[in-house]
Design a protein around this motif. Structure first.
Motif, PDB file in Angstrom:
ATOM      1  N   PRO A 262       0.814  -1.226   0.000  1.00  0.00           N
ATOM      2  CA  PRO A 262       0.000   0.000   0.000  1.00  0.00           C
ATOM      3  C   PRO A 262       0.844   1.271   0.000  1.00  0.00           C
ATOM      4  O   PRO A 262       0.476   2.264  -0.645  1.00  0.00           O
ATOM      5  N   PHE A 265       1.985   1.801  -3.632  1.00  0.00           N
ATOM      6  CA  PHE A 265       0.910   2.346  -4.463  1.00  0.00           C
ATOM      7  C   PHE A 265       0.730   3.838  -4.207  1.00  0.00           C
ATOM      8  O   PHE A 265       0.644   4.641  -5.150  1.00  0.00           O
ATOM      9  N   ARG A 266       0.659   4.209  -2.946  1.00  0.00           N
ATOM     10  CA  ARG A 266       0.420   5.620  -2.621  1.00  0.00           C
ATOM     11  C   ARG A 266       1.573   6.496  -3.081  1.00  0.00           C
ATOM     12  O   ARG A 266       1.364   7.632  -3.522  1.00  0.00           O
ATOM     13  N   GLY A 269       1.027   7.475  -6.433  1.00  0.00           N
ATOM     14  CA  GLY A 269      -0.204   8.222  -6.679  1.00  0.00           C
ATOM     15  C   GLY A 269      -1.339   7.339  -7.152  1.00  0.00           C
ATOM     16  O   GLY A 269      -2.259   7.811  -7.827  1.00  0.00           O
ATOM     17  N   ALA A 270      -1.302   6.039  -6.799  1.00  0.00           N
ATOM     18  CA  ALA A 270      -2.324   5.091  -7.235  1.00  0.00           C
ATOM     19  C   ALA A 270      -3.064   4.524  -6.033  1.00  0.00           C
ATOM     20  O   ALA A 270      -2.520   4.443  -4.928  1.00  0.00           O
ATOM     21  N   ASP A 271      -4.295   4.112  -6.254  1.00  0.00           N
ATOM     22  CA  ASP A 271      -5.129   3.528  -5.208  1.00  0.00           C
ATOM     23  C   ASP A 271      -4.663   2.101  -4.922  1.00  0.00           C
ATOM     24  O   ASP A 271      -4.614   1.274  -5.839  1.00  0.00           O
ATOM     25  N   PRO A 272      -4.347   1.766  -3.664  1.00  0.00           N
ATOM     26  CA  PRO A 272      -3.929   0.394  -3.364  1.00  0.00           C
ATOM     27  C   PRO A 272      -5.031  -0.633  -3.565  1.00  0.00           C
ATOM     28  O   PRO A 272      -4.749  -1.825  -3.690  1.00  0.00           O
ATOM     29  N   GLY A 273      -6.286  -0.187  -3.591  1.00  0.00           N
ATOM     30  CA  GLY A 273      -7.393  -1.119  -3.739  1.00  0.00           C
ATOM     31  C   GLY A 273      -7.492  -2.043  -2.537  1.00  0.00           C
ATOM     32  O   GLY A 273      -7.142  -1.687  -1.413  1.00  0.00           O
ATOM     33  N   ARG A 274      -7.935  -3.257  -2.780  1.00  0.00           N
ATOM     34  CA  ARG A 274      -8.112  -4.230  -1.696  1.00  0.00           C
ATOM     35  C   ARG A 274      -6.858  -5.054  -1.453  1.00  0.00           C
ATOM     36  O   ARG A 274      -6.896  -6.013  -0.670  1.00  0.00           O
ATOM     37  N   ARG A 296      -4.812  -4.987 -12.387  1.00  0.00           N
ATOM     38  CA  ARG A 296      -4.460  -5.911 -11.317  1.00  0.00           C
ATOM     39  C   ARG A 296      -4.721  -7.340 -11.779  1.00  0.00           C
ATOM     40  O   ARG A 296      -5.810  -7.639 -12.260  1.00  0.00           O
ATOM     41  N   ASP A 309      -8.309  -0.461 -13.768  1.00  0.00           N
ATOM     42  CA  ASP A 309      -8.762   0.865 -13.336  1.00  0.00           C
ATOM     43  C   ASP A 309      -8.221   1.881 -14.341  1.00  0.00           C
ATOM     44  O   ASP A 309      -7.012   1.958 -14.541  1.00  0.00           O
TER      45      ASP A 309
END
Length: 310
Positions: A262, A265-266, A269-274, A296, A309
């Protein structure tokens, strides 16, 4: 990676690419797109085809583009999937952008594809037989054609902490995890990755070793990508700087852990998602450091298709 996803009860899955090149000798860099003519249907379409047993969507796309056009490609930015029905059965086709191979030999016509052409983008849109393909091309042209991949990989399945008597950093992969490395490497091999960075934990180093060796790359072991690094207080974690550096660099892959990913990802600048499952990976497609699409991929046997995404 995705296993046999052509169950008779589920949708037919296929993959292909919007194959492009800059128009030769054009001063303004105009784009040409590749279309194929299929005599069986007497139509003009984009190169694509069905998955084979045990094949990933990424590998399928590269194989089908080569079989139908003669171009060996690496895959770029993913595009929206197509959903339609054939003979009463749902079909899903996944597409990626792919730049043409300038060294490709002319393909010999056969009963499946008897003509391969490159046309200026506007003409290609008009020539396509299906509006869904034309809309896909228009979508592709609205974003950058050439992007750079940054793959974030969670190590393959490892021996559980409870079953491992030694230091956690030395915990290895299970036989099941090791068996996933070959198909994992095949899927990652479609992306044209040129650097491999990994946590120095054994389970991560083992995960990337097969892929790096086959690609002629050296896996760079980085302690700042390990779980142990998360236990050390930092104003800014050093792994963030690693990711920002890679976003200024060429195609690369980073292998790390559930607790660290996570943060990576951050930093991009990307959403880590689940989160990613063991052996799963995400591809962050960026244009000059700005992430424009994320796909993904689940590990082999865990699911039928990637999540994209845009």
């Amino acid at each position: 990676m995705d296993g046999d996803v052509r169950s008779r009860r589920g949708p037919v899955l296929a993959a292909g690419a919007v194959l492009w090149r800059q128009q030769p000798d054009a001063p303004d860099g105009r784009v040409e797109l590749c279309l194929v003519h299929r005599p069986r249907y007497d139509d003009w379409s984009l190169p694509k085809g069905k998955l084979e047993d045990g094949e990933s969507l990424l590998v399928c796309a590269v194989r089908e583009v080569f079989e139908e056009t003669g171009h060996r490609v690496t895959l770029g930015r993913p595009l929206q999937p197509q959903h339609y029905t054939v003979a009463g059965r749902p079909k899903i086709v996944r597409y990626w952008l792919a730049e043409a191979d300038p060294h490709a030999a002319e393909r010999v016509p056969d009963h499946e594809v008897d003509e391969v052409v490159f046309l200026p983008a506007g003409e290609a849109v008009r020539q396509l037989s299906y509006e869904r393909d034309a809309e896909l091309v228009r979508e592709a042209l609205r974003g950058p054609l050439r992007t750079t991949p940054l793959a974030l990989l969670r190590h393959a399945k490892a021996v559980s902490r409870a079953a491992w008597p030694g230091p956690d950093v030395e915990r290895p992969l299970t036989p099941e995890g090791a068996a996933d490395l070959e198909p994992l490497g095949e899927a990652l091999g479609t992306l044209g990755l040129r650097r491999v960075l990994s946590s120095d934990s054994v389970r991560c180093a083992e995960t990337v070793r097969v892929f790096a060796g086959k690609q002629g790359l050296v896996a760079e072991l980085e302690p700042h990508l390990s779980e142990e690094s998360m236990r050390v207080p930092h104003d800014r974690h050093p792994a963030e700087a690693i990711i920002r550096s890679l976003l200024r660099d060429g195609p690369a892959m980073v292998c790390s852990h559930r607790l660290v990913l996570p943060l990576l990802f951050r930093a991009a600048g990307a959403d880590p998602g689940r989160g990613l499952e063991p052996g799963g990976f995400a591809v962050l497609h960026h244009d000059q450091g700005h992430v424009v699409a994320v796909e993904r991929h689940r590990p082999r046997g865990a699911g039928p298709a990637p999540v994209i995404d845009l």
